[in-house]
Enzyme design. Structure first.
Site, mmCIF file in Angstrom:
data_model
loop_
_atom_site.group_PDB
_atom_site.id
_atom_site.type_symbol
_atom_site.label_atom_id
_atom_site.label_comp_id
_atom_site.label_asym_id
_atom_site.label_seq_id
_atom_site.Cartn_x
_atom_site.Cartn_y
_atom_site.Cartn_z
ATOM 1 N N GLY A 104 2.716 7.298 -9.987
ATOM 2 C CA GLY A 104 1.195 7.177 -11.184
ATOM 3 C C GLY A 104 0.204 8.136 -10.725
ATOM 4 O O GLY A 104 -1.099 8.362 -11.427
ATOM 5 N N THR A 105 0.115 8.080 -9.185
ATOM 6 C CA THR A 105 -1.086 8.891 -8.974
ATOM 7 C C THR A 105 -0.700 10.391 -9.718
ATOM 8 O O THR A 105 -1.966 11.310 -9.855
ATOM 9 C CB THR A 105 -1.463 9.033 -7.541
ATOM 10 O OG1 THR A 105 -1.748 7.453 -6.634
ATOM 11 C CG2 THR A 105 -2.289 9.900 -6.885
ATOM 12 N N ASN A 159 -5.606 -3.027 -12.597
ATOM 13 C CA ASN A 159 -4.468 -3.584 -10.815
ATOM 14 C C ASN A 159 -5.335 -4.857 -10.126
ATOM 15 O O ASN A 159 -4.942 -5.508 -8.874
ATOM 16 C CB ASN A 159 -4.492 -2.405 -10.104
ATOM 17 C CG ASN A 159 -5.617 -0.891 -9.793
ATOM 18 O OD1 ASN A 159 -6.027 -0.896 -10.929
ATOM 19 N ND2 ASN A 159 -5.746 -1.356 -8.732
ATOM 20 N N GLN A 200 -0.433 -0.597 -14.814
ATOM 21 C CA GLN A 200 -0.286 -2.135 -14.196
ATOM 22 C C GLN A 200 0.231 -2.467 -15.461
ATOM 23 O O GLN A 200 0.970 -3.486 -15.464
ATOM 24 C CB GLN A 200 -2.007 -2.741 -13.816
ATOM 25 C CG GLN A 200 -2.098 -2.372 -12.200
ATOM 26 C CD GLN A 200 -0.822 -3.277 -11.254
ATOM 27 O OE1 GLN A 200 -0.324 -3.879 -11.661
ATOM 28 N NE2 GLN A 200 -0.568 -2.307 -10.053
ATOM 29 N N SER A 235 4.349 4.357 -13.826
ATOM 30 C CA SER A 235 5.185 4.628 -12.100
ATOM 31 C C SER A 235 6.090 3.243 -11.940
ATOM 32 O O SER A 235 5.794 2.143 -12.567
ATOM 33 C CB SER A 235 3.411 4.351 -11.377
ATOM 34 O OG SER A 235 4.288 4.275 -9.689
ATOM 35 N N HIS A 285 7.413 1.916 -9.463
ATOM 36 C CA HIS A 285 7.735 0.744 -7.983
ATOM 37 C C HIS A 285 6.976 -0.611 -8.406
ATOM 38 O O HIS A 285 7.066 -1.628 -7.763
ATOM 39 C CB HIS A 285 7.107 1.412 -7.083
ATOM 40 C CG HIS A 285 5.722 1.994 -6.543
ATOM 41 N ND1 HIS A 285 4.768 1.076 -6.269
ATOM 42 C CD2 HIS A 285 4.971 2.502 -6.919
ATOM 43 C CE1 HIS A 285 3.392 1.847 -5.648
ATOM 44 N NE2 HIS A 285 3.478 2.862 -6.710
ATOM 45 N N THR A 291 12.785 20.402 -8.868
ATOM 46 C CA THR A 291 13.713 20.294 -9.011
ATOM 47 C C THR A 291 13.634 18.241 -9.480
ATOM 48 O O THR A 291 13.304 17.340 -8.612
ATOM 49 C CB THR A 291 14.804 19.993 -8.737
ATOM 50 O OG1 THR A 291 15.099 21.531 -7.523
ATOM 51 C CG2 THR A 291 16.051 19.675 -8.364
ATOM 52 N N CYS A 301 -7.998 -1.127 1.984
ATOM 53 C CA CYS A 301 -8.476 -1.110 2.857
ATOM 54 C C CYS A 301 -8.342 0.592 3.772
ATOM 55 O O CYS A 301 -7.734 1.726 3.649
ATOM 56 C CB CYS A 301 -7.396 -1.017 3.828
ATOM 57 S SG CYS A 301 -6.508 -2.837 3.529
#
Ligand SMILES: Cc1ncc(COP(=O)(O)O)c(C=O)c1O
Length: 377
Positions: free
Chosen positions: A71-72, A149, A177, A197, A199, A235, A321
């Site tokens: 996503g970033t 998010n 999200q 994304s 994950h 790749t 954090c």
């Protein structure tokens, strides 16, 4: 101790079928999809198949997807890629975006761009009207996330897309999200760029894509080979992409059911807290079903999260954090103001694969016990 994982918005466990697809592909599909020999062609076939599945899930064409490292990178490619191709110097975004968009915009500000950060109300939503009022002749990009998010608030993407239709402004949405949780059709939403994304929806980490509408110009971030139609050199990670497609196949067929179940989880959680006499407030309205963000007066987020962790519950403040301490959430500050208690006493529970109603009940009971214990101190 049986841990209860309630941080699926941070990242999610891989689905067992995704693990199977991933590990099989890791062993079997090792060719380079750009190679012309049989081994390469086998990898190309797997890549094409996955690309089709993923494109279909958002009603896009296969060649409108650019695979990224997540996503970033997709957000960065949308922001810097647009700035690299268009002449104007004005960008519109919101104060509640993920840092992948916010910090990219801040970098552009340092490079001489003008960025308008739209506010949100206490509901955590931006107003389409505000986007309209912020538009200028030199606006090149509007970037508004689909679902937040931290508090889960769903933004009026189709409405914003509608008002940008026919303009020269590129419209990007960070759907990281929301993808896998909300049905998505890039034509109905009128978006030009959309970030995803894997994950977050039980796929592997380190893989995602940027949807790029045909005719929308963006400059690449990476230079090298001609992969992804020269839009993203390197790749392709075929095993991860195949696993990503498997995760999307599963999440598409289970979306309806998950929505019902997660809504029940929210109800169970809040009912238990109410029964136990916990004073709480839900942050954000019109929120996605998997995110429950609660403000609990009297608690202090750091010790609360530590106590929950010791009790076997993984939850989050939703915000970053930094060097071991938790900064006040920029989203909650945007919703309630800089010194509002909510930015220091709010906690995000997010639901996903593997949870049961009993887990939710147990987690809510422990949350109630801990909040009462901490509030007494
Ligand atoms: C809304 C949003 N955008 C972007 C990202 C970044 O995605 P990734 O972790 O795949 O780089 C996240 C992850 O937390 C997110 O929630």
């Amino acid at each position: 101790m049986n841990r209860i994982y309630l941080d699926h918005a941070a990242t999610s466990p891989m689905h067992p079928e995704v693990v199977a697809t991933f590990s099989e592909a890791l062993g079997a599909v090792y060719g380079n999809p750009s190679s012309i020999h049989g081994t390469g062609r086998a990898a190309r076939k797997a890549l094409d198949h996955a690309r089709k599945t993923l494109a279909t899930s958002i009603h896009a064409d296969d060649n409108e997807l650019i695979f990224t490292s997540g996503g970033t990178e997709a957000d960065n490619l949308a922001v810097f890629g647009t700035a690299g191709k268009k002449d104007g110097k004005h960008i519109i975004t919101t104060v509640i975006e993920h840092h992948a968009v916010l910090h990219a915009c801040e970098k552009l500000e340092r490079d001489g761009y003008d960025v308008t950060y739209l506010p949100v109300g206490e509901n955590g939503c931006v107003r389409a009207e505000d986007v309209k009022n912020a538009l200028r002749d030199d606006t090149i990009l509007v970037s508004v996330m689909m679902g937040n998010n931290e508090v889960g608030s769903i933004q009026p993407i189709a409405e914003i897309g509608e008002l940008l239709k026919g303009t020269n402004v590129t419209f990007h949405t960070d759907a990281v999200q929301a993808f896998g949780v909300l049905p998505m059709d890039v034509d109905n939403l009128h978006v030009d760029l959309l970030s995803v994304s894997a994950h977050k929806l039980n796929g592997p980490k380190g893989i995602g894509f940027l949807y790029q509408r045909k005719g929308t110009d963006i400059a690449p971030l990476l230079y090298g080979g001609e992969q992804e139609r020269k839009r993203r050199a390197g790749t392709e990670n075929v095993p991860a992409i195949s696993a990503f497609a498997k995760a999307v196949e599963i999440s598409t067929t289970t979306m309806q059911e998950k929505t019902t179940v997660y809504k029940q989880y929210k109800t169970i959680f809040k009912t238990v807290l109410t029964k136990c006499g916990v004073d709480y407030k839900e942050n954000g309205s019109n929120s996605m079903p998997h995110i429950l963000n609660l403000s609990i007066p009297g608690i202090e987020i750091e010790s609360f999260l530590i106590n929950l962790d010791l009790a076997g519950i993984s939850a989050s403040s939703g915000s970053a954090c930094t060097a071991g301490s938790i900064d006040p959430s920029h989203v909650l500050v945007a919703m309630y103001g800089e010194h509002a208690a909510e930015s220091r006493n709010s906690i995000r529970f997010s639901f996903g694969l593997g949870l049961t109603p009993e887990d939710i009940e147990q987690a809510a009971e422990k949350t109630a016990q801990i909040s009462q214990r901490l509030a007494l101190k």
